[in-house]
Design a protein around this motif. Structure first.
Motif, short mmCIF file in Angstrom:
data_model
loop_
_atom_site.label_atom_id
_atom_site.label_comp_id
_atom_site.label_asym_id
_atom_site.label_seq_id
_atom_site.Cartn_x
_atom_site.Cartn_y
_atom_site.Cartn_z
N PHE A 1 0.87 -1.09 0.04
CA PHE A 1 0.28 -0.50 0.38
C PHE A 1 0.79 1.12 0.15
CE2 PHE A 1 -2.55 -3.24 2.08
CZ PHE A 1 -3.70 -3.60 0.96
N ARG A 2 2.34 1.61 -0.52
CA ARG A 2 2.89 2.83 -0.97
C ARG A 2 3.10 2.94 -1.90
NH1 ARG A 2 7.39 1.11 -1.72
NH2 ARG A 2 8.06 -1.43 -1.69
N GLY A 3 2.24 2.70 -2.74
CA GLY A 3 2.28 3.42 -3.92
C GLY A 3 1.72 2.11 -5.28
N TYR A 4 2.00 2.17 -6.47
CA TYR A 4 1.21 1.48 -7.02
C TYR A 4 2.24 1.70 -8.36
CZ TYR A 4 -0.97 5.90 -9.35
OH TYR A 4 -1.36 6.68 -9.65
N PRO A 5 2.32 0.38 -9.39
CA PRO A 5 3.01 0.15 -10.18
C PRO A 5 2.40 0.78 -11.92
CG PRO A 5 2.20 -1.69 -9.84
CD PRO A 5 2.31 -1.31 -9.03
#
Length: 308
Positions: A231-235
């Motif tokens: 849940f730190r970001g997304y690709p």
């Protein structure tokens, strides 16, 4: 000199950004956009492709294609892309669909092309591309390169084994892997390095741009963080395939051999990628392994911000 290009896609948030990147880049002469129903169903993906292309002001035909895979219905991914496929970001309605069927339109363009002159970019399940070549395999000699966002050499993102595009139509992917023409693959292992965090978005928000750039930023803000990424970001998957054609200096890769599991059960859709020639089979693709992420995001922002 620009490459004559066909983009086959299923927009989809990251497809939209990949389309804008391609249409902003003089290296690519995009002649045709074909659409499958992969991410959110054909009615939504075709509407989104029309809107994305229309926002650029470019008169590029968008042709509808496969509503399902060769063997089964597509599974949609609304949890990532939203019910509308664009994360709830509203775009003006684009021009109407061009008449015809995607596989026919692909064949028609290839028939009129010189040998080894057309680049194909596949950003979704490759059903449309597979249908074109399964029904007229001689046209493979017109292909300069196929570039796919598909597969993984480690774990999947739709099942433990399989990446979403490969899993949605492994039979179609198997057809492309067997064509024998130059093929480059951006897998999940590569696209994970195009990692979008709130800090990345905040840095890009300081750049001025037109309607396409504002819409791209709205999509980037709307995408949910990935559980696979804690849940730190997304690709940002699909733009990686386009970026390879624009700036290969941003990538490192190797020749590899790949096949896809088309059987039933939990392994279906797994791309078995032999990176170290353990099986002794000749390579059938170039595997992109490393990405210069800061360079990638700078390219993305610079190009899309220059669109209308």
């Amino acid at each position: 000199m620009s490459r004559t290009t066909i983009i086959d896609c299923d927009p989809g948030t990251d497809d939209a950004i990949a389309l804008w990147l391609a249409l902003a880049s003089p290296e690519l002469d995009v002649r045709l956009v074909t659409v499958a129903g992969g991410n959110v169903g054909l009615a939504a993906t075709t509407a989104n492709a029309r809107a994305v292309v229309g926002l650029t002001g470019r008169a590029i035909p968008v042709v509808a294609g496969a509503e399902r895979s060769l063997m089964a219905p597509f599974r949609f991914e609304t949890a990532v892309h939203g019910q509308d496929g664009l994360g709830g970001v509203l775009l003006p309605e684009g021009p109407p669909l061009a008449p015809g069927i995607a596989a026919d339109a692909i064949r028609d363009l290839l028939r009129g092309a010189s040998p080894a002159s057309v680049t194909l970019i596949g950003l979704g399940p490759v059903t449309n591309l597979a249908l074109a070549f399964a029904t007229e395999p001689a046209l493979v000699d017109r292909v300069a390169e196929i570039v796919l966002m598909s597969g993984a050499w480690s774990e999947g993102n739709i099942t433990p084994a399989a990446e979403f595009n490969a899993w949605n139509d492994p039979e179609a992917l198997s057809i492309l892997l067997g064509l024998g023409c130059p093929l480059t693959m951006a897998t999940l292992d590569l696209t994970a390095q195009a990692f979008v965090t709130p800090e990345v978005v905040a840095a890009m928000e300081g750049r001025p741009g037109g309607a396409c750039w504002r819409a791209a930023l709205a999509i980037l803000r709307a995408l949910p963080p990935s559980r696979r990424m804690s849940f730190r970001g997304y690709p940002l998957h699909d733009p990686c395939a386009v970026a390879w054609l624009l700036a290969p200096r941003l990538f490192k890769g190797r020749e590899a051999q790949a096949e896809v599991d088309c059987g039933p059960g939990p392994g279906r859709g797994r791309t078995v990628i032999d990176r170290w020639q353990r099986l002794g089979r000749p390579p059938n693709l170039k595997l992109l392994e490393r990405l210069d992420a800061p360079g990638f995001f700078e390219l993305l922002a610079e190009r899309i911000a220059a669109l209308p």
